[in-house]
Design a protein around this motif. Structure first.
Motif, PDB file in Angstrom:
ATOM      1  N   UNK A 102      22.196   1.348 -23.698  1.00  0.00           N
ATOM      2  CA  UNK A 102      20.999   0.643 -23.204  1.00  0.00           C
ATOM      3  C   UNK A 102      21.149   0.328 -21.722  1.00  0.00           C
ATOM      4  N   UNK A 103      22.306  -0.176 -21.333  1.00  0.00           N
ATOM      5  CA  UNK A 103      22.528  -0.517 -19.924  1.00  0.00           C
ATOM      6  C   UNK A 103      22.440   0.728 -19.043  1.00  0.00           C
ATOM      7  N   UNK A 104      23.068   1.816 -19.471  1.00  0.00           N
ATOM      8  CA  UNK A 104      23.022   3.039 -18.670  1.00  0.00           C
ATOM      9  C   UNK A 104      21.616   3.617 -18.595  1.00  0.00           C
ATOM     10  N   UNK A 105      20.891   3.573 -19.689  1.00  0.00           N
ATOM     11  CA  UNK A 105      19.526   4.106 -19.688  1.00  0.00           C
ATOM     12  C   UNK A 105      18.628   3.329 -18.738  1.00  0.00           C
ATOM     13  N   UNK A 106      18.730   2.014 -18.766  1.00  0.00           N
ATOM     14  CA  UNK A 106      17.848   1.198 -17.933  1.00  0.00           C
ATOM     15  C   UNK A 106      18.284   1.160 -16.470  1.00  0.00           C
ATOM     16  N   UNK A 107      19.580   1.151 -16.222  1.00  0.00           N
ATOM     17  CA  UNK A 107      20.064   0.986 -14.849  1.00  0.00           C
ATOM     18  C   UNK A 107      20.241   2.305 -14.113  1.00  0.00           C
ATOM     19  N   UNK A 130      19.477   1.903 -29.300  1.00  0.00           N
ATOM     20  CA  UNK A 130      19.047   0.779 -30.131  1.00  0.00           C
ATOM     21  C   UNK A 130      19.436   1.005 -31.589  1.00  0.00           C
ATOM     22  N   UNK A 131      19.304   2.244 -32.064  1.00  0.00           N
ATOM     23  CA  UNK A 131      19.702   2.559 -33.440  1.00  0.00           C
ATOM     24  C   UNK A 131      21.204   2.346 -33.620  1.00  0.00           C
ATOM     25  N   UNK A 132      22.009   2.793 -32.659  1.00  0.00           N
ATOM     26  CA  UNK A 132      23.456   2.587 -32.749  1.00  0.00           C
ATOM     27  C   UNK A 132      23.808   1.102 -32.751  1.00  0.00           C
ATOM     28  N   UNK A 133      23.120   0.335 -31.930  1.00  0.00           N
ATOM     29  CA  UNK A 133      23.358  -1.106 -31.871  1.00  0.00           C
ATOM     30  C   UNK A 133      23.008  -1.760 -33.204  1.00  0.00           C
ATOM     31  N   UNK A 134      21.878  -1.393 -33.778  1.00  0.00           N
ATOM     32  CA  UNK A 134      21.463  -1.975 -35.063  1.00  0.00           C
ATOM     33  C   UNK A 134      22.398  -1.545 -36.194  1.00  0.00           C
ATOM     34  N   UNK A 135      22.777  -0.285 -36.218  1.00  0.00           N
ATOM     35  CA  UNK A 135      23.679   0.203 -37.252  1.00  0.00           C
ATOM     36  C   UNK A 135      25.045  -0.479 -37.150  1.00  0.00           C
ATOM     37  N   UNK A 136      25.524  -0.671 -35.939  1.00  0.00           N
ATOM     38  CA  UNK A 136      26.783  -1.379 -35.746  1.00  0.00           C
ATOM     39  C   UNK A 136      26.711  -2.828 -36.204  1.00  0.00           C
TER      40      UNK A 136
END
Length: 82
Positions: A44-49, A7-13
């Motif tokens: 996120x996808x890998x963590x959840x799936x 989530x941090x990487x997504x927000x920073x990007x």
């Protein structure tokens, strides 16, 4: 990679891509932002799936007689690993 890191990487990007308008010699910050957003979304996808919870808890109740009569009930909990 954990969910918080993704989530941090997504927000920073997203900040680098959409909010900043800075020219840095030799580095395109918008491209770096897109790369960070892709890596964050993939995390996120890998963590959840894939790396989500892999155990299922099963609770079984066995009664020794009629439950309405107040007979004791035995509960057992097992964890199944896939």
């Amino acid at each position: 990679m954990r969910l918080g890191t993704a989530i941090v990487l997504l927000a920073l990007g997203a900040i680098l891509t959409f909010a900043l308008r800075v020219d840095v010699s030799g580095v395109d910050l918008q491209v770096v932002g897109w790369i960070l957003m892709i890596v964050g979304a993939l995390g996120i996808v890998l963590e959840l799936a894939v790396w989500g919870p892999r155990q299922r808890r099963v609770t079984r109740t066995d009664a020794y007689g009629d439950l309405a009569s107040g007979a004791p009930a035995r509960r057992s909990t097992t964890e199944e690993t896939y």
